[in-house]
Design a protein around this motif. Structure first.
Motif, PDB file in Angstrom:
ATOM      1  N   LEU A  55       0.647  -1.832   0.411  1.00 20.36           N
ATOM      2  CA  LEU A  55       0.248   0.225  -0.028  1.00 20.36           C
ATOM      3  C   LEU A  55       1.327   1.510   0.235  1.00 20.36           C
ATOM      4  N   ASP A  56       1.363   1.824  -1.103  1.00 18.00           N
ATOM      5  CA  ASP A  56       1.905   2.943  -0.998  1.00 18.00           C
ATOM      6  C   ASP A  56       1.436   4.300  -1.896  1.00 18.00           C
ATOM      7  N   PHE A  57       0.932   4.781  -0.356  1.00 21.83           N
ATOM      8  CA  PHE A  57       0.402   5.959  -1.034  1.00 21.83           C
ATOM      9  C   PHE A  57       1.072   7.078  -0.832  1.00 21.83           C
ATOM     10  N   GLU A  58       0.137   8.295  -1.582  1.00 17.63           N
ATOM     11  CA  GLU A  58       0.860   9.459  -1.119  1.00 17.63           C
ATOM     12  C   GLU A  58       0.814  10.374  -0.412  1.00 17.63           C
ATOM     13  N   PHE A  59       1.434  11.314   0.400  1.00 16.39           N
ATOM     14  CA  PHE A  59       1.444  11.207   1.843  1.00 16.39           C
ATOM     15  C   PHE A  59       0.072  13.100   1.445  1.00 16.39           C
ATOM     16  N   PRO A  60      -0.480  14.148   2.106  1.00 15.50           N
ATOM     17  CA  PRO A  60      -0.767  13.159   3.813  1.00 15.50           C
ATOM     18  C   PRO A  60      -1.950  12.089   3.411  1.00 15.50           C
ATOM     19  N   ILE A  61      -2.126  10.850   4.275  1.00 17.53           N
ATOM     20  CA  ILE A  61      -2.713   9.522   4.151  1.00 17.53           C
ATOM     21  C   ILE A  61      -3.881  10.124   5.915  1.00 17.53           C
ATOM     22  N   ILE A  62      -4.915   9.734   5.611  1.00 18.00           N
ATOM     23  CA  ILE A  62      -6.074   9.682   6.698  1.00 18.00           C
ATOM     24  C   ILE A  62      -6.155   8.478   6.567  1.00 18.00           C
ATOM     25  N   LEU A  63      -6.072   7.449   7.691  1.00 17.43           N
ATOM     26  CA  LEU A  63      -5.714   6.182   8.355  1.00 17.43           C
ATOM     27  C   LEU A  63      -7.255   5.456   8.094  1.00 17.43           C
ATOM     28  N   GLY A  64      -7.568   4.397   8.919  1.00 16.21           N
ATOM     29  CA  GLY A  64      -8.941   3.885   9.324  1.00 16.21           C
ATOM     30  C   GLY A  64      -9.743   3.203   8.766  1.00 16.21           C
ATOM     31  N   TRP A  65     -10.164   2.125   8.504  1.00 14.08           N
ATOM     32  CA  TRP A  65     -10.715   1.737   7.625  1.00 14.08           C
ATOM     33  C   TRP A  65     -11.904   0.600   8.351  1.00 14.08           C
ATOM     34  N   ASP A  66     -12.714   1.163   8.751  1.00  9.74           N
ATOM     35  CA  ASP A  66     -13.778   0.807   9.802  1.00  9.74           C
ATOM     36  C   ASP A  66     -14.888   2.249   9.594  1.00  9.74           C
ATOM     37  N   ALA A  67     -16.265   2.221   9.246  1.00  2.00           N
ATOM     38  CA  ALA A  67     -16.835   3.465   9.196  1.00  2.00           C
ATOM     39  C   ALA A  67     -18.145   2.930   9.914  1.00  2.00           C
ATOM     40  N   ALA A  68     -18.545   3.675  10.188  1.00  2.00           N
ATOM     41  CA  ALA A  68     -20.256   3.713  10.492  1.00  2.00           C
ATOM     42  C   ALA A  68     -20.838   5.111  11.532  1.00  2.00           C
ATOM     43  N   GLY A  69     -22.569   5.196  10.349  1.00  2.00           N
ATOM     44  CA  GLY A  69     -22.270   7.021  10.031  1.00  2.00           C
ATOM     45  C   GLY A  69     -23.714   6.684   9.788  1.00  2.00           C
ATOM     46  N   VAL A  70     -23.778   7.833   8.404  1.00  2.00           N
ATOM     47  CA  VAL A  70     -25.297   8.908   8.294  1.00  2.00           C
ATOM     48  C   VAL A  70     -25.366   9.107   6.617  1.00  2.00           C
ATOM     49  N   VAL A  71     -26.129   8.616   5.915  1.00  2.00           N
ATOM     50  CA  VAL A  71     -25.403   8.676   4.440  1.00  2.00           C
ATOM     51  C   VAL A  71     -25.748  10.364   3.842  1.00  2.00           C
ATOM     52  N   LYS A  72     -24.871  10.879   3.641  1.00  2.00           N
ATOM     53  CA  LYS A  72     -24.835  12.741   3.360  1.00  2.00           C
ATOM     54  C   LYS A  72     -25.436  13.039   2.427  1.00  2.00           C
ATOM     55  N   LYS A  73     -25.149  11.898   1.160  1.00  2.00           N
ATOM     56  CA  LYS A  73     -25.189  12.104  -0.509  1.00  2.00           C
ATOM     57  C   LYS A  73     -24.693  11.292  -1.327  1.00  2.00           C
ATOM     58  N   ILE A  74     -25.467  11.175  -2.006  1.00  2.54           N
ATOM     59  CA  ILE A  74     -25.579  10.016  -2.848  1.00  2.54           C
ATOM     60  C   ILE A  74     -25.245  10.040  -4.546  1.00  2.54           C
ATOM     61  N   GLY A  75     -24.336   9.239  -5.311  1.00  3.11           N
ATOM     62  CA  GLY A  75     -24.113   9.284  -6.327  1.00  3.11           C
ATOM     63  C   GLY A  75     -25.438   8.929  -6.652  1.00  3.11           C
ATOM     64  N   SER A  76     -25.153   9.274  -8.576  1.00  6.81           N
ATOM     65  CA  SER A  76     -25.906   9.138  -9.358  1.00  6.81           C
ATOM     66  C   SER A  76     -26.056   8.050  -9.724  1.00  6.81           C
ATOM     67  N   GLU A  77     -25.877   7.035  -9.506  1.00  5.50           N
ATOM     68  CA  GLU A  77     -26.019   5.665  -9.595  1.00  5.50           C
ATOM     69  C   GLU A  77     -26.351   4.861  -8.949  1.00  5.50           C
ATOM     70  N   VAL A  78     -26.395   5.366  -7.126  1.00  2.86           N
ATOM     71  CA  VAL A  78     -26.333   4.397  -6.327  1.00  2.86           C
ATOM     72  C   VAL A  78     -28.319   4.563  -6.340  1.00  2.86           C
ATOM     73  N   LYS A  79     -28.380   3.225  -5.958  1.00  3.93           N
ATOM     74  CA  LYS A  79     -30.066   2.401  -5.737  1.00  3.93           C
ATOM     75  C   LYS A  79     -30.290   1.929  -4.818  1.00  3.93           C
ATOM     76  N   ASN A  80     -29.491   1.633  -3.678  1.00  5.98           N
ATOM     77  CA  ASN A  80     -29.553   0.375  -2.202  1.00  5.98           C
ATOM     78  C   ASN A  80     -30.278   1.497  -1.281  1.00  5.98           C
ATOM     79  N   PHE A  81     -29.149   3.286  -1.334  1.00  2.00           N
ATOM     80  CA  PHE A  81     -28.925   3.914  -0.383  1.00  2.00           C
ATOM     81  C   PHE A  81     -29.692   5.035  -0.417  1.00  2.00           C
ATOM     82  N   LYS A  82     -30.199   5.609   0.705  1.00  2.00           N
ATOM     83  CA  LYS A  82     -30.539   6.748   0.379  1.00  2.00           C
ATOM     84  C   LYS A  82     -29.662   7.794   1.328  1.00  2.00           C
TER      85      LYS A  82
END
Length: 310
Positions: A55-82
């Motif tokens: 995983l050779d990322f460019e800096f700056p890097i935001i770490l962390g790969w677990d997420a829990a929260g609320v949907v604020k915006k959806i992409g045009s092809e998103v069908k199952n979430f609002k």
């Protein structure tokens, strides 16, 4: 948005608070306002620079790969979430992680978060829970009656693996420190092994599955407890192929593949009571909070999961 980032590899002092741009979402993504994340060993291993080859990322890097929260915006092809849906996810491993107020997450990696589950509980599950599932179910094909050894049963992956194995009707042995014995046994462990006082490879034999979370000598000794045709998934290092052949067992190095559908199964198991995350420690979403959380995770002695409230 507020984010905790690293601008170079090194110790926990590299974690700094910054204002970062709110992520732009693609057509198949949603923007999630994060309410909680959690700490996993990949976080500080990447911070130290140990994973540059993968995983050779460019800096700056935001770490962390677990997420829990609320949907604020959806992409045009998103069908199952609002907008307004409660969700949780193990996002793709990119340089824009979840030590932040917002994250852009692919729709197929999201799962609905039932109302009965808190954001903190949800954030504890994705990476560790999915890792345990993919080791035991996808790789090892666990079934009722299997004998399963879980190394480090009091850890993040370990405590989920115990519960998943028991839900399939397996007999479960687990190694851990005696100070964690009672709560680990409460998860359903049939045979608790105090790794400081007992030698698991002399106590156990004829096992179907060993989940290796430790590597090194522990992994090598684990071959001895497996029956012919047994399975040894490791999340630490690729097992020795020559040893696997000589013992007649199947081995594999499991690198997590995020999956929203499987995360939904874990959500159902949480609602039914088959799986419950153990949150041993919670920290605030701040530069110092993340430094303290990393320091604790690096000891390898954290109880269950370390959660960050955002």
């Amino acid at each position: 948005m507020k984010a905790i980032v690293i601008e170079q590899y090194g110790g926990k002092e590299q974690l700094i608070e910054q204002e970062a741009p709110t992520p732009e979402i693609q057509q198949d993504q949603v923007l999630v306002e994060l309410h909680a994340t959690s700490i996993n060993p990949i976080d500080w291993k990447l911070r130290e620079g140990y994973l540059q080859g993968k995983l050779d990322f460019e800096f700056p890097i935001i770490l962390g790969w677990d997420a829990a929260g609320v949907v604020k915006k959806i992409g045009s092809e998103v069908k199952n979430f609002k907008e307004g849906d409660r969700v949780f996810a193990r996002p793709e491993t990119t340089r824009n992680g979840t030590y932040a107020q917002y994250a852009a997450i692919d729709e197929d990696l999201l799962a609905y978060l039932p109302d009965s589950i808190s954001y903190g509980e949800a954030a504890a599950v994705p990476l560790a829970g999915l890792t345990a599932w993919q080791c035991l179910v996808d790789f090892a094909n666990i079934k009722e009656g299997d004998k399963v050894l879980i190394h480090a049963g009091s850890g993040g992956v370990g405590h989920f693996a115990i519960q998943i194995a028991k839900s399939f009707g397996a007999t479960v042995a687990a190694t851990a420190s005696v100070r964690n014995q009672h709560w680990v046994e409460d998860l359903g462990v049939d045979h608790f092994i105090d790794y400081k006082q007992e030698e698991f490879s002399e106590l156990l034999s004829d096992y179907d599955i060993v989940l290796d979370t430790m590597g090194g000598d522990i992994q090598e000794k684990s071959f001895k407890v497996l029956k012919k045709g047994g399975r040894l998934p490791s999340i630490v290092q690729p097992p020795d192929e020559e040893m696997a052949e000589s013992y007649g067992v199947q081995t594999g190095f499991v690198w997590l593949e995020p999956n929203g559908a499987k995360l939904s199964k874990l959500a159902d198991m949480m609602v039914s009571g088959e799986v419950k995350p153990v949150i041993g420690h919670q920290f605030d979403f701040s530069e110092q909070g993340l430094k303290n959380a990393h320091e604790l995770s690096e000891t390898h002695h954290a109880k269950g999961k370390i959660v960050i409230s955002i």
